[in-house]
Each structure stands twice: as structure tokens, then as C-alpha cells.
Design a protein around this motif. Structure first.
Motif, PDB file in Angstrom:
ATOM      1  N   ASP A 185      -3.023   2.547  -0.995  1.00 42.67           N
ATOM      2  CA  ASP A 185      -4.108   2.665  -0.020  1.00 42.67           C
ATOM      3  C   ASP A 185      -3.584   2.906   1.393  1.00 42.67           C
ATOM      4  OD1 ASP A 185      -6.063   2.372  -1.909  1.00 42.67           O
ATOM      5  OD2 ASP A 185      -6.483   0.268  -1.478  1.00 42.67           O
ATOM      6  N   HIS A 213      -0.959   6.917   0.540  1.00 40.05           N
ATOM      7  CA  HIS A 213      -1.296   8.081  -0.285  1.00 40.05           C
ATOM      8  C   HIS A 213      -2.503   8.799   0.293  1.00 40.05           C
ATOM      9  CE1 HIS A 213       0.862   6.569  -4.190  1.00 40.05           C
ATOM     10  NE2 HIS A 213       1.672   6.723  -3.170  1.00 40.05           N
ATOM     11  N   SER A 214      -2.386  10.104   0.491  1.00 44.05           N
ATOM     12  CA  SER A 214      -3.485  10.870   1.060  1.00 44.05           C
ATOM     13  C   SER A 214      -3.165  12.352   0.960  1.00 44.05           C
ATOM     14  CB  SER A 214      -3.708  10.492   2.536  1.00 44.05           C
ATOM     15  OG  SER A 214      -4.899  11.066   3.038  1.00 44.05           O
ATOM     16  N   THR A 215      -4.099  13.176   1.365  1.00 41.86           N
ATOM     17  CA  THR A 215      -3.852  14.608   1.529  1.00 41.86           C
ATOM     18  C   THR A 215      -3.557  14.848   2.996  1.00 41.86           C
ATOM     19  OG1 THR A 215      -5.353  15.198  -0.275  1.00 41.86           O
ATOM     20  CG2 THR A 215      -4.825  16.924   1.320  1.00 41.86           C
ATOM     21  N   TYR A 216      -2.306  15.144   3.315  1.00 45.33           N
ATOM     22  CA  TYR A 216      -1.896  15.330   4.699  1.00 45.33           C
ATOM     23  C   TYR A 216      -1.949  16.810   5.068  1.00 45.33           C
ATOM     24  CZ  TYR A 216      -0.332  10.540   4.285  1.00 45.33           C
ATOM     25  OH  TYR A 216      -0.304   9.187   4.088  1.00 45.33           O
ATOM     26  N   GLY A 244      -7.515  16.069   6.796  1.00 45.21           N
ATOM     27  CA  GLY A 244      -6.851  14.776   6.639  1.00 45.21           C
ATOM     28  C   GLY A 244      -5.908  14.436   7.770  1.00 45.21           C
ATOM     29  N   LYS A 300      -1.963   7.842   9.399  1.00 47.62           N
ATOM     30  CA  LYS A 300      -2.870   7.144   8.492  1.00 47.62           C
ATOM     31  C   LYS A 300      -2.708   5.634   8.594  1.00 47.62           C
ATOM     32  CE  LYS A 300      -4.497   6.339   3.888  1.00 47.62           C
ATOM     33  NZ  LYS A 300      -4.392   6.521   2.429  1.00 47.62           N
ATOM     34  N   ARG A 326      -5.576   2.926   9.667  1.00 37.78           N
ATOM     35  CA  ARG A 326      -5.937   1.879   8.701  1.00 37.78           C
ATOM     36  C   ARG A 326      -5.815   0.489   9.313  1.00 37.78           C
ATOM     37  NH1 ARG A 326      -6.747   0.345   3.513  1.00 37.78           N
ATOM     38  NH2 ARG A 326      -5.328  -1.109   2.492  1.00 37.78           N
ATOM     39  N   LEU A 335     -10.437   1.792   2.699  1.00 36.54           N
ATOM     40  CA  LEU A 335      -9.274   2.483   3.259  1.00 36.54           C
ATOM     41  C   LEU A 335      -9.092   2.186   4.740  1.00 36.54           C
ATOM     42  CD1 LEU A 335      -9.512   5.933   1.445  1.00 36.54           C
ATOM     43  CD2 LEU A 335      -7.893   4.078   1.015  1.00 36.54           C
TER      44      LEU A 335
END
Length: 355
Positions: free
Chosen positions: A126, A129-132, A150, A157, A161, A210
Motif C-alpha cells: 500500500d 506499489h502504484s502506476t508511476y 499517477g 506517493k 500517504r 491508501l
């Protein structure tokens, strides 16, 4: 060109980003930012020591104010207008003298929250991990071609967060610290006490999780957007102040729509229909575009729709500018604050805007 390395040096991300921008022809979606080397010219002063950009007492107060429902905006350990606003709102809610300073009674009331300023976090899915997307284009025509607006990298990120800025994450950990799955970082202690998002529609529960939005929030009945104070106030059924957020509202060209409105529907991770005729600063040659969703989109992670056409309460890709920039008439909040507001309020709530 792009690596899936699980470890990246915090202080090198900006330099790595600049290098990639020169090397590639256009924006791409990647699973992780490219690793780099430490920035040798960066020195590190631990928080609370001489030379650190973080004032320990201010940092802790920001964490406690946010936990109490009175957002200071980004948690960065710095004095500023948003901190003063948050303190004043907290003082009003507790029946203290509203002087906007961390006096004795205010400190004592805040410390009842018994929350440490920081927490050590072993980064998990969490968190990272993401689409950068890098580089993130400003041109709507280029944004429209992307699958998602993103974050630029893991550091951005993680900062969002944990309700702070990339620079603050670096200042808490040193430029040589590593970021990636399994790495441990010192971060603002905004971890929720509850993640029970039962009843939150659509993608709302996922976004709240998130962005570390606590499921336990005071119930609001209406809001008051006060332009003179620069804040959005949440009032309960007895018109008592129970929460407050810093906001950006209107401009000379698009003034705040003063009056009584309602907020009817919520949209989480919404796409954005860019209509240049609604923007005074758009070029005459600009054309319409349907922009993809994402935290770095024009309205961030959420849109709370007002009964005034084309107006809403929404997030932002630039949390550090809240209260310091102008908007196109809408009410702009940090992404985590707009999600928290959505948790406090049921659709259909009354919204009063005043000068």
C-alpha cells in the motif's frame, strides 16, 4: 530504461528524474522509479537539531492537530498560516482563547491525544506499489494519452500517504536512506486507528485506505467555507465546530460563489473533462480533453459536486499550495483532507460560502 529495483535512494530521486527527462521522448507508465546514487552534496541534520528544517514542537503539534480533526495541511514541522488556522480552530472547539498560538492550555489539550509525532514504517504494497508516471506532462493533450495521472515516484506517493512532502520525508530520514518494499522509514504518525470503511461507495474505501484516512471521524451536518479565515469548517447538528481544513478558494477572475449551496454527489478517482472555455487563463487555441483519473489529476482523488454548476470541492496534485494559491472558483483541499471530509459528511449536506 526503467528498472524494477526495490530500493531507491531518497535524496537521488529528483536528480534521477531530471536525467530520465533528458533521455526519453515522452511520458511513460512504470512500476518503479529508476534507482540512482546518493547526492553527496546533501548534508543531514536530524529533526530537532540545529540545521534541520523540521521544528520538533511544531511537527508534533501538526500531527496532534490533524488527529483531533483540525488539519494543518502538509505536516512539515514549519510555522505558517495553515498551522495558525488549525490551532485557532482547535482552540475554538475546546473553548480556549483563540490566539492561534501553542500556549500552555492548548499544548495540554493537544497532548491528551497521546500520539507520538513519528512512527517507523516498514514499507509494504500500500505504501509503494502504484502506476508511476514520469515525466508528468502539463499539457492536457499529452495527459489525455496516459492511462492514469499517477505519482511520479515512490517518494511522492509515500509523502502523500503520510500527509507530508517529499522534502520532509528526506529530512526525517536523510538523503542516503533507501525507499522501497521492505525498507523502514521514519514518517509522520498519521496511521489510522480504524480502517473499517463499510458503506463507502465505489472506489472511496480504496482511496481512504491508501491515503491513511481514519475511518473514525466526527459526524458533520453542514460546512461553512469562510474566505476571510481561509478555512472550511465542519459543523455538527448543533452547529458546533468539530473539524476544520485549510482550503484554496476562488480568485479575482473566479471568485468564491458566496451563498447557500448543497453538496449532492461524490466521485472518487474521477476523470476530468477539461473545458478550456471555463478557464480564463487557457490559451485561445486550447481544445477539450477528457483527462484520466489519478492523484496528480486536476481534481486529485475526489470531486464533491456542488449544486452550483461547474463548481465542487476537490483534491489537488499540489498539497503544499493549499491556502497559498488561487483556484478557478472551486474549493481545493489536500487529497487526504477531501477524503476525510467525505467520510464525515453524507451526500446532500448544506454548504454555506461567505466572505
Amino acid at each position: 530504461m526503467f528498472s524494477k529495483s526495490s530500493r531507491v535512494v531518497l535524496g537521488s530521486l529528483c536528480a534521477a528524474s531530471a536525467a530520465i527527462a533528458l533521455a526519453q521522448s515522452g511520458p511513460k507508465a512504470v512500476s518503479a522509479p529508476t534507482p540512482s546514487v546518493p547526492m553527496a552534496d546533501k548534508t543531514f541534520a536530524p529533526p530537532g537539531t540545529k540545521g534541520s528544517p523540521i521544528i520538533g514542537e511544531i511537527f508534533h503539534a501538526q500531527v496532534l492537530l490533524e488527529a483531533a480533526g483540525f488539519s494543518p495541511g502538509v505536516i512539515d514541522g514549519k510555522k505558517g498560516m495553515s498551522l495558525t488556522q488549525a490551532i485557532t480552530g482547535f482552540q475554538e472547539s475546546r473553548g480556549l482563547g483563540t490566539n492561534g498560538t501553542l500556549d500552555g492550555p492548548t499544548r495540554q489539550a493537544l497532548l491528551q491525544g497521546a500520539r507520538p509525532a513519528t512512527i517507523k514504517v516498514k514499507l509494504g504494497p500500500d505504501d509503494v506499489h502504484s502506476t508511476y508516471i514520469f515525466p508528468l506532462p502539463k499539457d492536457p493533450a499529452l495527459q489525455e494519452k496516459l492511462p492514469f495521472l499517477g505519482y511520479r515516484n515512490m517518494l511522492e506517493k509515500v509523502a502523500e500517504r503520510y500527509h507530508t512532502t517529499p522534502a520532509t520525508v528526506v529530512a526525517l530520514n536523510s538523503p542516503q536512506a533507501l525507499i522501497g518494499p521492505g525498507q523502514t522509514l521514519l514518517l509522520p504518525n498519521v496511521v489510522p486507528t480504524s480502517r473499517d470503511y463499510a458503506g463507502v461507495p465505489g472506489k472511496g474505501a480504496t482511496v481512504m485506505n491508501l491515503l491513511n484516512v481514519d475511518a473514525r471521524q466526527p459526524a458533520g451536518k453542514s460546512i461553512l467555507v469562510d474566505k476571510s479565515a481561509g478555512v472550511l469548517k465542519v459543523l455538527d447538528a448543533d452547529d458546533k465546530l468539530v473539524a476544520q481544513f485549510p482550503v484554496t478558494m476562488g480568485s479575482t477572475h473566479d471568485p468564491l460563489p458566496v451563498g447557500d449551496w448543497k453538496v449532492t454527489t461524490y466521485a472518487f478517482l474521477p476523470p476530468f473533462h477539461y473545458q478550456p472555455n471555463l478557464f480564463w487563463d487557457a490559451k485561445d487555441t486550447a481544445t477539450e480533453h477528457m483527462l484520466p483519473a489519478g492523484p496528480n489529476g486536476p481534481v486529485g482523488v475526489a470531486w464533491l459536486d456542488l449544486t452550483k454548476e461547474h463548481y465542487g470541492i476537490h483534491g489537488t496534485p499540489n498539497p503544499e499550495t493549499i491556502g497559498r494559491a488561487e483556484s478557478h472558483g472551486c474549493i481545493r483541499m489536500t487529497n487526504w483532507d477531501v477524503m476525510r471530509l467525505a467520510r464525515m459528511m453524507k451526500p446532500g449536506f448544506a454548504a454555506k460560502f461567505e466572505e
